[in-house]
Write an enzyme that holds these catalytic residues in place. Structure first.
Site, short mmCIF file in Angstrom:
data_model
loop_
_atom_site.label_atom_id
_atom_site.label_comp_id
_atom_site.label_asym_id
_atom_site.label_seq_id
_atom_site.Cartn_x
_atom_site.Cartn_y
_atom_site.Cartn_z
N ALA A 157 0.86 -1.17 0.00
CA ALA A 157 0.00 0.00 0.00
C ALA A 157 0.90 1.22 0.00
O ALA A 157 2.07 1.14 0.39
CB ALA A 157 -0.88 -0.02 1.23
N GLY A 174 0.50 -5.10 0.73
CA GLY A 174 -0.58 -5.15 -0.24
C GLY A 174 -0.14 -5.73 -1.58
O GLY A 174 -0.94 -6.31 -2.30
N GLU A 217 -0.38 -9.31 -1.16
CA GLU A 217 -1.81 -9.66 -1.06
C GLU A 217 -2.45 -9.70 -2.45
O GLU A 217 -3.28 -10.57 -2.72
CB GLU A 217 -2.52 -8.66 -0.14
CG GLU A 217 -2.09 -8.87 1.31
CD GLU A 217 -2.67 -7.82 2.25
OE1 GLU A 217 -2.44 -6.62 1.99
OE2 GLU A 217 -3.34 -8.20 3.22
N GLU A 268 3.68 -5.68 7.49
CA GLU A 268 2.81 -4.71 8.16
C GLU A 268 3.08 -4.58 9.65
O GLU A 268 3.02 -3.47 10.20
CB GLU A 268 1.34 -5.09 7.93
CG GLU A 268 0.83 -4.76 6.53
CD GLU A 268 1.13 -5.84 5.51
OE1 GLU A 268 1.97 -6.73 5.77
OE2 GLU A 268 0.52 -5.79 4.42
N1 T1G Z 1 4.63 3.51 0.15
C1 T1G Z 1 5.11 4.73 -0.22
N2 T1G Z 1 6.39 4.97 -0.50
C2 T1G Z 1 7.23 3.95 -0.42
C3 T1G Z 1 6.83 2.66 -0.03
C4 T1G Z 1 5.45 2.46 0.25
N3 T1G Z 1 4.95 1.27 0.60
N4 T1G Z 1 7.90 1.86 -0.03
C5 T1G Z 1 8.94 2.62 -0.41
N5 T1G Z 1 8.55 3.87 -0.63
C6 T1G Z 1 9.38 5.00 -1.10
C7 T1G Z 1 10.47 5.38 -0.10
O1 T1G Z 1 9.97 6.27 0.88
C8 T1G Z 1 11.51 6.01 -1.00
O2 T1G Z 1 11.05 7.31 -1.31
C9 T1G Z 1 11.41 5.18 -2.27
O3 T1G Z 1 10.11 4.56 -2.23
C10 T1G Z 1 12.47 4.10 -2.40
O4 T1G Z 1 12.48 3.31 -1.21
C11 T1G Z 1 -3.07 -3.10 2.86
C12 T1G Z 1 -1.31 -2.06 4.94
C13 T1G Z 1 10.32 -1.94 -1.57
C14 T1G Z 1 12.22 -3.09 -0.44
O5 T1G Z 1 6.32 -1.89 4.10
O6 T1G Z 1 10.63 -2.24 2.12
O7 T1G Z 1 0.79 -2.84 2.15
O8 T1G Z 1 12.88 8.67 -0.43
O9 T1G Z 1 14.87 3.71 -0.52
O10 T1G Z 1 16.03 0.27 -0.91
O11 T1G Z 1 -1.84 -4.81 3.90
O12 T1G Z 1 11.16 0.46 -0.03
O13 T1G Z 1 12.81 8.07 -2.87
O14 T1G Z 1 11.14 9.68 -1.90
O15 T1G Z 1 13.44 1.90 0.56
O16 T1G Z 1 15.08 -0.13 -3.25
C15 T1G Z 1 3.85 -2.64 3.18
C16 T1G Z 1 8.23 -0.85 2.37
C17 T1G Z 1 2.99 -1.40 3.22
C18 T1G Z 1 7.28 -1.87 1.92
C19 T1G Z 1 12.61 -1.02 -1.85
N6 T1G Z 1 5.00 -2.40 2.38
N7 T1G Z 1 9.27 -0.61 1.39
O17 T1G Z 1 13.81 -0.72 -1.18
O18 T1G Z 1 14.20 1.71 -1.88
S1 T1G Z 1 1.59 -1.64 4.23
C20 T1G Z 1 6.16 -2.03 2.90
C21 T1G Z 1 10.42 -1.29 1.37
C22 T1G Z 1 0.50 -2.48 3.26
C23 T1G Z 1 -1.72 -3.68 3.11
C24 T1G Z 1 -0.83 -2.75 3.79
C25 T1G Z 1 11.48 -0.85 0.38
C26 T1G Z 1 11.64 -1.74 -0.84
P1 T1G Z 1 12.05 8.52 -1.65
P2 T1G Z 1 13.81 2.66 -0.65
P3 T1G Z 1 14.88 0.27 -1.83
#
Ligand code: T1G
Length: 686
Positions: free
Chosen positions: A61, A100, A103, A123
């Site tokens: 998400a 997500g 999912e 999450e």
């Molecule tokens: N949403 C918005 N921005 C995100 C993002 C996300 N989920 N993930 C990363 N970014 C932005 C981050 O802030 C940065 O921005 C850029 O992307 C690059 O990230 C309904 C509730 C995918 C392994 O927890 O683990 O889904 O600084 O430097 O090293 O159940 O990002 O460039 O402006 O980390 O290549 C669950 C979190 C959400 C994934 C990539 N998902 N992300 O790593 O790049 S909750 C996460 C990561 C959810 C559902 C629910 C990593 C990555 P900027 P980065 P990276």
């Protein structure tokens, strides 16, 4: 277009393109929903491959949308729609399918992935549970053990492990899209497996849930989300699909706005922002392909291990052959320990050591890109090291000191080309602790500072820019914490009261236990140096303990007594007597847990505000990262500055003023007072 469709015969390829990580923004959700409708209605399409452009599959998400009102289409509905699609969907995964994103993949009939891909439900690390059926579909695809482990730890699984666990149907070695289309065609020739919603959940052995609850609770301490995620998987295994989905949704909505989730989101964005500070935008870091460490003690060996883990060849320099051998033995012990604990194979441990050259000859450093000095904390000793380094190293090699308390400006005095010099403050054990304070001098070149941040990324560490002052950011706040803890003792609390309160707050250890573990002598040494500079550090009780050689566990006693070979802290009558003597002129009061916590944490925040005021830290969130990654401050509290803001800075100001009135803390500083008036710390770099 964020979502596009192309056709290869009877297989349609749906591609998400939403940089940087293909997060599920409203536009992506709508685009995918439109795609299912269109492809269901298209008689030429028999199967669908869902993939992404860029470096990753859908990473979840959009965390940035969390604080905002949710916009349709909602993710659970989208996943359900893909699952009910008239044609089978194949998720073609590269990079990370997280939250997500995974999912959505679970809504697909099949999942295939490249070997480097990973899948997970992180999450819980954001203080929430999956919100689109992850906890319900996962135990319908794999065993409850794997499902529980994934949702309660948030740890992803690599493609091969995921395939073994049944989460991935095929690992595609060659071109992902071509391989996925071929997989989809082959699947059409066989009977389709049921959608996950129509499969039974995995069964749990007798007693499984009770023992899982114990394990998860012990690991989570006071974090809420892991236990709530466990409850969701249990409901998924015991109730029908719809009831379990409703329970998961209810839990997700209840947690989404919780203080812990807000704090963990703050840390998530702070960590990501940390590696790319706006002050260095556009600066190309100097390249680091090889490194050397001067000094093979605990710190030097830890730094060398961290660099080997990142794949850099390392030269380890010591004074003479005997010291080289001891340094190499320290390093070997780190890798052997990792192999023994199953963190790496013994082959990898051997390979790590093979990349280390130990020598006493500085001439070996003629061509390295980076040298980190980690010798004894003595100005003259360090200066001598840098004189020698400046003479043998390439003019563009980065020369860094790992000092914790000395002034890097003074260490660098007189070296040629001072623009290549930098402070890189690691935390012990350096191969484990995530924090790296980056301490430029006035002369450090921007591309050298940028190289420090690039190094942190290579080493998988969290870099924080720190200005030069006694203790930089972290140890400067630590000094305040320790002085506060002594004030509490002088006014009626016991070391055990203070330690118990701070553990209850969420720290792994209280301030006195921590000093006993690390040793009281280093801080005593620093106080002595401070006094010779004319300062008046406050540690009346610690000074008395050091005077009678009570240095902590290593001397059989410190703030507590210890039995031989037993690390259990026992209240000490000797210490109690010293506290009574030193505290005889202090007003005594009754301390409860909450007031102990306030009287330790709010002065940390006050010092943090001073640190922002004088520019030692550029952002309040940087101070949060320092305390979380260097000092065990609970992540789910968001760090001290976030915690203070979440509680209301006016309340912090009021509490500090009350403590100050009783001589128990410094009054709030001007910067904190102003921030309280503004309603928060502005996080724009100053
Ligand atoms: N949403 C918005 N921005 C995100 C993002 C996300 N989920 N993930 C990363 N970014 C932005 C981050 O802030 C940065 O921005 C850029 O992307 C690059 O990230 C309904 C509730 C995918 C392994 O927890 O683990 O889904 O600084 O430097 O090293 O159940 O990002 O460039 O402006 O980390 O290549 C669950 C979190 C959400 C994934 C990539 N998902 N992300 O790593 O790049 S909750 C996460 C990561 C959810 C559902 C629910 C990593 C990555 P900027 P980065 P990276």
């Amino acid at each position: 277009m964020t979502v596009s469709i192309e056709h290869q015969g009877e297989v349609a390829i749906v591609t998400v393109d939403n940089p940087p990580v293909n997060a599920l923004s409203q536009a992506v959700r709508q685009g995918l929903l439109d795609a299912v409708e269109a492809l269901d209605a298209d008689p030429s399409v028999k199967a669908v491959v869902l993939t992404c452009v860029g470096r990753t599959f859908i990473a979840g998400a959009d965390v940035g949308e969390f604080g905002k009102p949710p916009m349709p289409p909602h993710l659970p509905d989208l996943v359900a729609r893909i699952e009910r699609a008239a044609k089978p969907w194949v998720a073609a995964i590269l990079g990370s399918a997280l939250g997500g994103g995974f999912e959505v993949a679970l809504g697909c009939r099949f999942r295939v992935a490249v070997p480097s891909a990973s899948v997970g439900l992180p999450e819980a690390r954001l203080g929430i549970v999956p919100g689109a059926g992850g906890t319900v579909r996962l135990p319908r695809l794999t065993c409850v053990e794997t499902a529980v482990d994934m949702v309660t730890t948030g740890r992803p699984l690599g493609a091969r492990k995921a395939a073994e666990a049944g989460l991935i149907d095929a690992v595609i070695e060659d071109d992902l899209v071509a391989g996925s289309v071929a997989f989809a065609r082959a699947a059409l020739d066989r009977p389709l497996p049921d959608a996950l919603r129509d499969r039974p959940a995995a069964a749990a052995a007798v007693g499984f849930w009770e023992s899982a609850a114990k394990t998860v609770a012990a690991r989570a301490k006071r974090e809420e989300a892991p236990l709530r995620a466990l409850a969701c998987v249990r409901r998924a295994a015991e109730a029908d699909f719809e009831a379990a989905i409703a329970f998961e949704r209810e839990t997700f909505l209840a947690l989404r706005g919780s203080a812990q989730a807000v704090a963990l989101r703050h840390v998530f964005f702070a960590e990501r922002a940390a590696t790319r500070p706006p002050e260095l935008a556009g600066v190309t870091p100097r390249t680091i392909r090889s490194a050397a460490v001067i000094g093979g003690g605990t710190m030097g060996a830890g730094i060398a291990a961290a660099m080997r883990d990142a794949g850099l060849p390392v030269i380890l320099i010591e004074r003479d052959d005997g010291a080289v051998e001891r340094g190499l033995a320290n390093l070997r012990a780190i890798f052997d320990g990792a192999a023994k604990r199953g963190r790496m194979s013994s082959d990898v441990a051997t390979e790590r050591m093979a990349g280390v050259t130990g020598t006493a000859d500085y001439a070996a450093l003629a061509d390295v890109d980076l040298v980190i000095e980690a010798v004894f904390e003595d100005l003259e000793v360090k200066r001598e090291v840098f004189r020698r380094l400046a003479a043998v190293c390439r003019g563009d090699a980065i020369l860094a000191t790992n000092t914790s308390y000395l002034d890097p400006e003074r260490i660098a005095e007189g070296i040629s080309r001072p623009e290549r010099f930098l402070g890189l403050h690691f935390f012990s054990p350096a191969h484990v602790m995530k924090l790296l304070e980056i301490v430029p001098t006035r002369a450090s070149a921007p591309e050298v500072v940028a190289a420090g941040f690039a190094l942190a990324r290579m080493l998988n560490k969290i870099p924080v820019h720190a200005g030069i002052c006694d203790g930089f950011i972290g140890n400067r706040i630590l000094k305040v914490t320790r002085a506060q803890a002594e004030r509490l003792l002088l006014s009626g609390a016991t070391p055990a009261d203070v330690d118990a309160a701070m553990r209850a707050f969420g720290l792994p250890m209280g301030p006195f236990e921590a000093q006993d573990l690390g040793g009281l002598d280093i801080a005593a040494f620093q106080r002595k140096a401070a006094r010779t500079r004319g300062e008046t550090p406050f540690a009346p009780i610690a000074d008395r303990l050091c005077a009678i050689q009570r240095f902590g566990q290593k001397s059989g006693g410190g703030w507590y007594d210890y039995e031989p070979d037993d690390r259990t802290p026992r209240p000490s009558e000797t210490v109690a007597a010293i506290i009574t003597e030193e505290g005889k002129d202090w007003p005594r009061r009754d301390w409860d847990e909450a007031t102990i916590i306030d009287s330790i944490v709010w002065p940390m925040v006050n010092e943090g505000a001073r640190i922002l005021e004088d520019g030692t830290a550029l952002r309040a969130s940087d101070i949060d990262l320092v305390k979380i990654h260097g000092y065990g401050f609970p992540r789910w509290r968001g760090g001290p500055m976030h915690y203070a803001q979440a509680n209301g800075l006016d309340k912090v100001v009021e509490a500090l003023s009350t403590f100050a009135g009783g001589g128990l803390a410094d009054p709030p500083c001007d910067f904190l007072l102003q921030a309280a008036l503004r309603g928060g710390f502005s996080d724009a770099p100053r």
